[in-house]
Design a protein around this motif. Sequence first.
Motif, PDB file in Angstrom:
ATOM      1  N   GLN A  98      -4.060  15.071  10.303  1.00 19.46           N
ATOM      2  CA  GLN A  98      -3.340  15.641  11.479  1.00 19.46           C
ATOM      3  C   GLN A  98      -1.752  15.290  11.373  1.00 19.46           C
ATOM      4  N   ASN A  99      -1.507  14.236  10.867  1.00 20.45           N
ATOM      5  CA  ASN A  99       0.136  14.005  10.894  1.00 20.45           C
ATOM      6  C   ASN A  99       0.808  14.488   9.614  1.00 20.45           C
ATOM      7  N   ASN A 100       1.889  14.507   9.574  1.00 18.34           N
ATOM      8  CA  ASN A 100       2.704  15.322   8.625  1.00 18.34           C
ATOM      9  C   ASN A 100       3.002  14.521   7.254  1.00 18.34           C
ATOM     10  N   LYS A 101       2.482  13.107   7.290  1.00 19.25           N
ATOM     11  CA  LYS A 101       3.146  12.162   6.188  1.00 19.25           C
ATOM     12  C   LYS A 101       1.924  12.430   5.003  1.00 19.25           C
ATOM     13  N   GLY A 102       0.835  12.922   5.370  1.00 17.18           N
ATOM     14  CA  GLY A 102      -0.400  12.998   4.561  1.00 17.18           C
ATOM     15  C   GLY A 102      -1.084  11.723   4.155  1.00 17.18           C
ATOM     16  N   TYR A 103      -0.756  10.601   5.160  1.00 18.46           N
ATOM     17  CA  TYR A 103      -1.419   9.280   4.818  1.00 18.46           C
ATOM     18  C   TYR A 103      -1.440   8.571   6.161  1.00 18.46           C
ATOM     19  N   ALA A 104      -2.196   7.523   6.377  1.00 22.09           N
ATOM     20  CA  ALA A 104      -2.030   6.618   7.824  1.00 22.09           C
ATOM     21  C   ALA A 104      -2.695   5.300   7.271  1.00 22.09           C
ATOM     22  N   VAL A 105      -1.889   4.230   7.768  1.00 24.69           N
ATOM     23  CA  VAL A 105      -2.777   2.747   7.459  1.00 24.69           C
ATOM     24  C   VAL A 105      -3.549   2.840   8.932  1.00 24.69           C
ATOM     25  N   TYR A 106      -4.504   2.108   8.669  1.00 27.18           N
ATOM     26  CA  TYR A 106      -5.411   1.905  10.080  1.00 27.18           C
ATOM     27  C   TYR A 106      -4.683   0.825  10.843  1.00 27.18           C
ATOM     28  N   SER A 107      -4.702   1.217  12.088  1.00 27.95           N
ATOM     29  CA  SER A 107      -4.424   0.153  13.171  1.00 27.95           C
ATOM     30  C   SER A 107      -5.294   0.289  14.214  1.00 27.95           C
ATOM     31  N   PRO A 108      -5.386  -0.673  15.284  1.00 30.96           N
ATOM     32  CA  PRO A 108      -6.335  -0.169  16.253  1.00 30.96           C
ATOM     33  C   PRO A 108      -6.091   0.744  17.232  1.00 30.96           C
ATOM     34  N   GLU A 109      -4.485   1.323  17.295  1.00 33.16           N
ATOM     35  CA  GLU A 109      -4.241   2.391  18.115  1.00 33.16           C
ATOM     36  C   GLU A 109      -4.723   3.668  17.501  1.00 33.16           C
TER      37      GLU A 109
ATOM     38  N   VAL B  31       0.862  -1.373   0.056  1.00 28.51           N
ATOM     39  CA  VAL B  31       0.158  -0.121   0.184  1.00 28.51           C
ATOM     40  C   VAL B  31       0.942   1.074  -0.084  1.00 28.51           C
ATOM     41  N   LEU B  32       2.211   1.077   0.485  1.00 28.60           N
ATOM     42  CA  LEU B  32       3.031   2.363   0.567  1.00 28.60           C
ATOM     43  C   LEU B  32       3.420   2.639  -0.775  1.00 28.60           C
ATOM     44  N   VAL B  33       3.706   1.760  -1.596  1.00 27.43           N
ATOM     45  CA  VAL B  33       4.022   2.052  -3.081  1.00 27.43           C
ATOM     46  C   VAL B  33       2.686   2.665  -3.793  1.00 27.43           C
ATOM     47  N   ILE B  34       1.603   2.210  -3.394  1.00 24.60           N
ATOM     48  CA  ILE B  34       0.491   2.892  -4.076  1.00 24.60           C
ATOM     49  C   ILE B  34       0.498   4.345  -3.538  1.00 24.60           C
ATOM     50  N   VAL B  35       0.570   4.690  -2.200  1.00 25.15           N
ATOM     51  CA  VAL B  35       0.536   6.072  -1.409  1.00 25.15           C
ATOM     52  C   VAL B  35       1.582   7.061  -2.424  1.00 25.15           C
ATOM     53  N   GLU B  36       2.714   6.243  -2.646  1.00 22.79           N
ATOM     54  CA  GLU B  36       3.756   7.119  -3.166  1.00 22.79           C
ATOM     55  C   GLU B  36       3.410   7.494  -4.743  1.00 22.79           C
ATOM     56  N   LYS B  37       2.711   6.427  -5.139  1.00 26.96           N
ATOM     57  CA  LYS B  37       2.097   6.860  -6.522  1.00 26.96           C
ATOM     58  C   LYS B  37       1.123   8.178  -6.754  1.00 26.96           C
ATOM     59  N   ILE B  38       0.037   7.909  -5.544  1.00 28.12           N
ATOM     60  CA  ILE B  38      -0.742   8.893  -5.529  1.00 28.12           C
ATOM     61  C   ILE B  38      -0.436  10.137  -5.217  1.00 28.12           C
ATOM     62  N   GLN B  39       0.794  10.153  -4.368  1.00 25.70           N
ATOM     63  CA  GLN B  39       1.274  11.631  -4.056  1.00 25.70           C
ATOM     64  C   GLN B  39       2.020  12.222  -5.276  1.00 25.70           C
ATOM     65  N   GLN B  40       2.841  11.108  -5.820  1.00 28.51           N
ATOM     66  CA  GLN B  40       3.446  11.649  -6.994  1.00 28.51           C
ATOM     67  C   GLN B  40       2.515  12.144  -8.130  1.00 28.51           C
ATOM     68  N   SER B  41       1.336  11.543  -8.319  1.00 24.89           N
ATOM     69  CA  SER B  41       0.580  12.022  -9.418  1.00 24.89           C
ATOM     70  C   SER B  41       0.136  13.254  -9.020  1.00 24.89           C
ATOM     71  N   LEU B  42      -0.291  13.635  -7.765  1.00 20.10           N
ATOM     72  CA  LEU B  42      -0.738  14.937  -7.365  1.00 20.10           C
ATOM     73  C   LEU B  42       0.531  16.051  -7.130  1.00 20.10           C
ATOM     74  N   SER B  43       1.822  15.591  -7.346  1.00 18.77           N
ATOM     75  CA  SER B  43       2.780  16.450  -7.031  1.00 18.77           C
ATOM     76  C   SER B  43       2.916  18.009  -7.759  1.00 18.77           C
ATOM     77  N   SER B  44       2.976  17.576  -9.332  1.00 19.60           N
ATOM     78  CA  SER B  44       2.971  18.650 -10.216  1.00 19.60           C
ATOM     79  C   SER B  44       1.842  19.693  -9.932  1.00 19.60           C
ATOM     80  N   PRO B  45       1.998  20.830  -9.783  1.00 22.28           N
ATOM     81  CA  PRO B  45       0.921  22.046  -9.753  1.00 22.28           C
ATOM     82  C   PRO B  45      -0.468  21.798 -10.717  1.00 22.28           C
ATOM     83  N   PHE B  46      -1.341  22.160 -10.381  1.00 20.81           N
ATOM     84  CA  PHE B  46      -2.509  22.137 -11.292  1.00 20.81           C
ATOM     85  C   PHE B  46      -2.692  23.503 -11.674  1.00 20.81           C
ATOM     86  N   SER B  47      -2.964  23.786 -12.934  1.00 17.92           N
ATOM     87  CA  SER B  47      -3.016  25.337 -13.472  1.00 17.92           C
ATOM     88  C   SER B  47      -4.693  25.465 -13.668  1.00 17.92           C
ATOM     89  N   LEU B  48      -4.887  26.461 -12.712  1.00 20.31           N
ATOM     90  CA  LEU B  48      -6.402  26.942 -12.853  1.00 20.31           C
ATOM     91  C   LEU B  48      -6.553  28.572 -12.902  1.00 20.31           C
TER      92      LEU B  48
END
Length: 541
Positions: free
Chosen positions: A267-278, A211-228
Amino acid sequence: MDKIGQALKNNSEIMKSRVTRPAVYGTSIAVIALVLATLLSAYLASGKITLYTIMRAQKTNFTLWILDIMPFVFAFWGQYVSSIMAFEASAMVIDQTEELRNQAASLEHQAMHAATHDSLTNLPNRILLRDRLEQALHIAQREGKILAFFLLDIDHFKEINDTLGHYNGDRLLNSIALRLRSMVRESDTLARLGGDEFAILLPVIKEKNNVLVIVEKIQQSLSSPFSLEGINLDVQASIGIAVAPENGKDVDTIIQRADVAMYVAKQNNKGYAVYSPELDQHSPKRLTLMGELRQAIENDDLVLYYQPQIDIKTNKIIGVEALVRWQHNKHGMIFPDEFISLAERTGLIKQLSVWVLKKALAQTEQWHKKNLKLKVAVNISPVTLLDPDLPEIITGQLAAVNLDPRFITVEITEGSVIKDPQLALDILIRIGKMGIEISIDDFGTGYSSLAYLKKLPVKELKIDKSFVMDMIKDESDAVIVKSTIDLAHNMGLKVVAEGVENREIVERLKKMNCDILQGYHYSRPLSVADFESWLKSHGRL
Ligand code: C2E
Ligand code: CA
Ligand code: CA
């Protein structure tokens, strides 16, 4: 054979029988012609008509032989033509029926598509996603595979939408959808759940860490700015991830767990979290609260606290702000920051606002009966303010009590006006006409546009506590407070400072000519009983 097939067969039988009639006529005419010709031929050959001369004519006159064949020719031809016509007609009916069937199927398909897809991005919607998740969970369980579910929420989308407008907000969502789509595989599902929320379902992953590989891909795909509109926008998403079967085996559990993880990711600064009961500790209530709020309003489990407001010149208490709390039997006292936004999202805010108004007015009426002429300020959230029913709701609540409307203030925020200025203005004018005062809450944190402030029937500005609390330590905050007070006075408005936590702040605000003070220095928000004891101990009751 199905019903339509049977009907077609019957139709063609009927048509055949109808078209055969000309064949019968043709045959009859041929027979009559044959008889007449034979009789004529017999008479012409021998001058009389007997059985013998008829037989002879038939044997010797070759032209009669041709006539003899005619009834058969007519019968056969008639039958043949009618069969072909019947066949063609039925083929035509079959073709048309087929076309109608195709049209119906395509309409059904379109309706199905609209019900299962999001109209803006054309991605699968919540309904289709749940369906696919359910199937994928079954398959994963049967085959002992791991499934991953991602919830994505675009950070600060609301600000983008508010600043650049809905049209651009929609364009941005479409561009985000396009980028996300290009990184998921055919067998995965990318869905839009509404607003700025997306979900990705990966029906099979080899191991959880993937899942971490996918997260990186998602973050990568959004990394370049959007022009509006010529602006380059940096977009980030908060991603919450749950995997099955480890985090749950049914649709609701998986979605809820991904939601908890997403909440943590915000709230964390990684931009993602994988669920765990804690992680549940960060938002143990979030899950259950959603379902319980309606019940809480109906059961009167909410309670209003009142925080005094002090007139700076006379040092007397002139009013209170009503602040809602939820007395939860399991979680104890829950503060509004935890459930107001929830109420707004689930549409319960209207009921909640009605509840708050009703209680606050009834309580203030009680105080007035004891000759305690307090004003009461009630918070109205943006969603409630833009509800065209609001003036009627207030009128209804006012009718139930014996209270002069001048003792009521509604606190609104700048953001709620910006959302739909015309509607907000209409509603505020109607409320203002009732004699109710309007106050701009949290002033300084929003847009602080003076242009619209001038148009609104506002009586008061409340400087946000973040400036007031820090005005001794931070000179720039003091400058903001001072200039806000001057500006408000120039516009003929009263100024309330909230977040007055100590004596120094009081002294400073006195010098700045502030009008009304509210804060922990005087009192925290209190229950009715505590507030009344506070009044007594301060010699005010
Ligand atoms: P708000 O309208 O800005 O309310 C003031 C908040 O500041 C209150 O928090 C109050 O307890 C806190 N406060 C007051 N004086 C001080 C101080 O001296 N120092 C500090 N640090 N804080 C102070 P509370 O009661 O937790 O309410 C939070 C927010 O929840 C409110 O902010 C308001 O936006 C919302 N809210 C509360 N009650 C209602 C309600 O009935 N309806 C709606 N729509 N929103 C409500
Ligand atoms: Ca307020
Ligand atoms: Ca405030």
